[in-house]
Design an enzyme around this catalytic site. Structure first.
Site, PDB file in Angstrom:
ATOM      1  N   ASP A  11       0.862  -1.187   0.000  1.00  0.00           N
ATOM      2  CA  ASP A  11       0.000   0.000   0.000  1.00  0.00           C
ATOM      3  C   ASP A  11       0.894   1.232   0.000  1.00  0.00           C
ATOM      4  O   ASP A  11       2.090   1.141   0.283  1.00  0.00           O
ATOM      5  CB  ASP A  11      -0.892  -0.014   1.250  1.00  0.00           C
ATOM      6  CG  ASP A  11      -1.765   1.234   1.367  1.00  0.00           C
ATOM      7  OD1 ASP A  11      -2.279   1.697   0.340  1.00  0.00           O
ATOM      8  OD2 ASP A  11      -1.916   1.756   2.487  1.00  0.00           O
ATOM      9  N   SER A  12       0.293   2.383  -0.254  1.00  0.00           N
ATOM     10  CA  SER A  12       1.038   3.634  -0.179  1.00  0.00           C
ATOM     11  C   SER A  12       1.486   3.922   1.256  1.00  0.00           C
ATOM     12  O   SER A  12       2.387   4.718   1.466  1.00  0.00           O
ATOM     13  CB  SER A  12       0.147   4.774  -0.657  1.00  0.00           C
ATOM     14  OG  SER A  12      -1.032   4.819   0.116  1.00  0.00           O
ATOM     15  N   TYR A  43      -0.413   8.811  -1.953  1.00  0.00           N
ATOM     16  CA  TYR A  43      -0.396   8.656  -3.407  1.00  0.00           C
ATOM     17  C   TYR A  43      -1.595   9.366  -4.048  1.00  0.00           C
ATOM     18  O   TYR A  43      -1.571   9.671  -5.234  1.00  0.00           O
ATOM     19  CB  TYR A  43      -0.484   7.173  -3.788  1.00  0.00           C
ATOM     20  CG  TYR A  43       0.778   6.348  -3.603  1.00  0.00           C
ATOM     21  CD1 TYR A  43       1.896   6.837  -2.921  1.00  0.00           C
ATOM     22  CD2 TYR A  43       0.839   5.059  -4.119  1.00  0.00           C
ATOM     23  CE1 TYR A  43       3.032   6.058  -2.765  1.00  0.00           C
ATOM     24  CE2 TYR A  43       1.974   4.270  -3.973  1.00  0.00           C
ATOM     25  CZ  TYR A  43       3.068   4.775  -3.287  1.00  0.00           C
ATOM     26  OH  TYR A  43       4.188   3.993  -3.147  1.00  0.00           O
ATOM     27  N   GLY A  44      -2.651   9.562  -3.247  1.00  0.00           N
ATOM     28  CA  GLY A  44      -3.916  10.096  -3.774  1.00  0.00           C
ATOM     29  C   GLY A  44      -3.776  11.347  -4.621  1.00  0.00           C
ATOM     30  O   GLY A  44      -4.407  11.469  -5.664  1.00  0.00           O
ATOM     31  N   CYS A  74      -4.354  -1.043  -2.121  1.00  0.00           N
ATOM     32  CA  CYS A  74      -4.456   0.406  -2.267  1.00  0.00           C
ATOM     33  C   CYS A  74      -5.323   0.668  -3.479  1.00  0.00           C
ATOM     34  O   CYS A  74      -5.027   0.186  -4.584  1.00  0.00           O
ATOM     35  CB  CYS A  74      -3.062   0.992  -2.474  1.00  0.00           C
ATOM     36  SG  CYS A  74      -3.048   2.766  -2.758  1.00  0.00           S
ATOM     37  N   ASN A  75      -6.388   1.414  -3.289  1.00  0.00           N
ATOM     38  CA  ASN A  75      -7.280   1.716  -4.416  1.00  0.00           C
ATOM     39  C   ASN A  75      -6.595   2.595  -5.446  1.00  0.00           C
ATOM     40  O   ASN A  75      -6.805   2.447  -6.648  1.00  0.00           O
ATOM     41  CB  ASN A  75      -8.534   2.420  -3.903  1.00  0.00           C
ATOM     42  CG  ASN A  75      -9.480   1.476  -3.200  1.00  0.00           C
ATOM     43  OD1 ASN A  75     -10.422   0.991  -3.794  1.00  0.00           O
ATOM     44  ND2 ASN A  75      -9.211   1.185  -1.944  1.00  0.00           N
ATOM     45  N   THR A  76      -5.773   3.531  -4.956  1.00  0.00           N
ATOM     46  CA  THR A  76      -5.120   4.465  -5.869  1.00  0.00           C
ATOM     47  C   THR A  76      -4.200   3.700  -6.821  1.00  0.00           C
ATOM     48  O   THR A  76      -4.232   3.907  -8.040  1.00  0.00           O
ATOM     49  CB  THR A  76      -4.332   5.515  -5.054  1.00  0.00           C
ATOM     50  OG1 THR A  76      -5.230   6.115  -4.110  1.00  0.00           O
ATOM     51  CG2 THR A  76      -3.739   6.576  -5.936  1.00  0.00           C
ATOM     52  N   GLU A 153      -5.907   9.219   9.757  1.00  0.00           N
ATOM     53  CA  GLU A 153      -4.528   9.055  10.227  1.00  0.00           C
ATOM     54  C   GLU A 153      -4.309   9.761  11.559  1.00  0.00           C
ATOM     55  O   GLU A 153      -3.443   9.366  12.337  1.00  0.00           O
ATOM     56  CB  GLU A 153      -3.536   9.543   9.162  1.00  0.00           C
ATOM     57  CG  GLU A 153      -3.650   8.677   7.918  1.00  0.00           C
ATOM     58  CD  GLU A 153      -2.494   8.795   6.967  1.00  0.00           C
ATOM     59  OE1 GLU A 153      -1.750   9.781   7.040  1.00  0.00           O
ATOM     60  OE2 GLU A 153      -2.348   7.874   6.130  1.00  0.00           O
ATOM     61  N   CYS A 185     -11.193   3.297  -0.763  1.00  0.00           N
ATOM     62  CA  CYS A 185      -9.869   3.666  -0.258  1.00  0.00           C
ATOM     63  C   CYS A 185      -9.621   2.748   0.931  1.00  0.00           C
ATOM     64  O   CYS A 185     -10.527   2.549   1.752  1.00  0.00           O
ATOM     65  CB  CYS A 185      -9.864   5.135   0.184  1.00  0.00           C
ATOM     66  SG  CYS A 185      -8.363   5.621   1.068  1.00  0.00           S
ATOM     67  N   THR A 186      -8.416   2.202   1.008  1.00  0.00           N
ATOM     68  CA  THR A 186      -8.204   1.193   2.056  1.00  0.00           C
ATOM     69  C   THR A 186      -8.164   1.795   3.466  1.00  0.00           C
ATOM     70  O   THR A 186      -8.195   1.058   4.437  1.00  0.00           O
ATOM     71  CB  THR A 186      -6.939   0.358   1.773  1.00  0.00           C
ATOM     72  OG1 THR A 186      -5.869   1.221   1.429  1.00  0.00           O
ATOM     73  CG2 THR A 186      -7.188  -0.621   0.654  1.00  0.00           C
ATOM     74  N   HIS A 187      -8.130   3.114   3.574  1.00  0.00           N
ATOM     75  CA  HIS A 187      -8.276   3.723   4.907  1.00  0.00           C
ATOM     76  C   HIS A 187      -9.734   3.671   5.389  1.00  0.00           C
ATOM     77  O   HIS A 187      -9.992   3.663   6.581  1.00  0.00           O
ATOM     78  CB  HIS A 187      -7.907   5.207   4.869  1.00  0.00           C
ATOM     79  CG  HIS A 187      -6.447   5.511   4.902  1.00  0.00           C
ATOM     80  ND1 HIS A 187      -5.573   5.107   3.933  1.00  0.00           N
ATOM     81  CD2 HIS A 187      -5.710   6.217   5.798  1.00  0.00           C
ATOM     82  CE1 HIS A 187      -4.354   5.569   4.219  1.00  0.00           C
ATOM     83  NE2 HIS A 187      -4.418   6.239   5.345  1.00  0.00           N
TER      84      HIS A 187
HETATM   85  N1  DGL Z   1      -4.447   3.722   0.705  1.00  0.00           N
HETATM   86  C1  DGL Z   1      -4.751   4.659  -0.355  1.00  0.00           C
HETATM   87  C2  DGL Z   1      -5.934   4.138  -1.173  1.00  0.00           C
HETATM   88  O1  DGL Z   1      -6.482   3.073  -0.892  1.00  0.00           O
HETATM   89  C3  DGL Z   1      -5.063   6.059   0.157  1.00  0.00           C
HETATM   90  C4  DGL Z   1      -3.925   6.816   0.758  1.00  0.00           C
HETATM   91  C5  DGL Z   1      -3.088   7.617  -0.226  1.00  0.00           C
HETATM   92  O2  DGL Z   1      -3.523   8.672  -0.717  1.00  0.00           O
HETATM   93  O3  DGL Z   1      -1.961   7.189  -0.468  1.00  0.00           O
HETATM   94  O4  DGL Z   1      -6.321   4.761  -2.113  1.00  0.00           O
END
Ligand code: DGL
Length: 267
Positions: A11-12, A43-44, A74-76, A153, A185-187
């Site tokens: 993940d990011s 990464y977003g 990570c979705n991004t 976060e 988004c995985t958060h």
């Molecule tokens: N974990 C990232 C996602 O699932 C979001 C956090 C990021 O912006 O890196 O998209």
């Protein structure tokens, strides 16, 4: 079949631990190597080209740890780099978008699905594409929610400020008439309770972490890659820079246990 090699998950940053939690619950015999790019998160807001380059580097680091499969938690990254990773690496690569889209299509009754995620994920249109590939008539309302990641976060999972932001972001989607919402988004699974409470009406939340874990299970079975019990399944967590407070937030909220976090500087 018995393949004790670890599943590589990246993940990011630390948000992908929601996917690790779902994998641990569903596949307790599988060892997991998790790599979070805390040196370069988030990464977003970054361009597709940059995210693709980072993704190839992280996947390469996990391959050097002998990963038998790569899970893009990570979705991004999933929204812009999956075909590239699948081309470059010889092991199966699974992301979070397709499993989430499939689950959303199963859940919706009125064929109107909402998607929330980072700017890069929403801009890519990856969920719309995945949803429409199966059902051309589905309506999709999507919205980038850039302030949710920093709130999570900071550990503000149950807080009036977070509730207000959720309402502000979701109001237009609710007014549009969605009956299902993809947490893209995985958060966001860490906010599932707050979202359900704030929305206060019957909306089905689709958690990309859990659906990704089911897709990994199917893939391991299909490719005869499962680790047989008893396998002393381990969870290794490595980060590209020092962990901040969010590691404790995630560890506590997810009730995940792992040993010392390894520092794995970028090549
Ligand atoms: N974990 C990232 C996602 O699932 C979001 C956090 C990021 O912006 O890196 O998209």
């Amino acid at each position: 079949m018995n393949d004790p090699r670890p599943v590589g998950v990246f993940d990011s940053g630390i948000g992908g631990l929601t996917v690790v939690k779902a994998l641990r619950d569903l596949l307790p015999n599988e060892s997991i190597c998790y790599l979070g790019d805390t040196a370069r998160v988030p990464y977003g807001p970054k361009s597709s080209e940059t995210v693709q380059r980072y993704a190839v580097e992280l996947a390469g680091m996990l391959m050097r740890k002998n990963a038998k499969a790569l899970v893009v938690a990570c979705n991004t990254v999933s929204s812009v780099a999956l075909p590239l990773l699948a081309n470059k690496f010889s092991v199966p690569v699974i992301g979070v978008i397709e499993p989430g889209a499939r689950a959303a299509l199963q859940a919706t009754r009125n064929r109107h699905i909402g998607v929330i995620g980072t700017r890069a994920t929403i801009r890519s249109g990856a969920y719309e594409k995945a949803l429409r590939a199966t059902d051309n008539n589905v309506r999709v309302s999507s919205r980038a929610c850039p302030l949710l990641v920093p709130l999570i976060e900071e550990g503000l999972l149950d807080d009036a400020v977070t509730d207000q932001m959720i309402m502000r972001y979701l109001q237009p989607l609710l007014a549009d008439g969605i009956d299902t919402l993809v947490l893209g988004c995985t958060h966001y699974p860490l906010l599932a309770g707050a979202i359900a409470r704030v929305v206060n009406r019957q909306i089905t939340l689709v958690d990309s972490a859990q659906n990704c874990a089911h897709a990994v299970e199917e893939m391991l079975d299909r490719q005869s890659l499962r680790a047989a019990p008893p396998n002393n399944a381990q969870l290794y967590v490595a980060l590209t820079d020092a962990a901040d407070n969010f590691l404790n937030v995630a560890r506590d909220a997810l009730e995940l246990s792992f040993g010392e976090v390894e520092l794995q500087p970028l090549p």
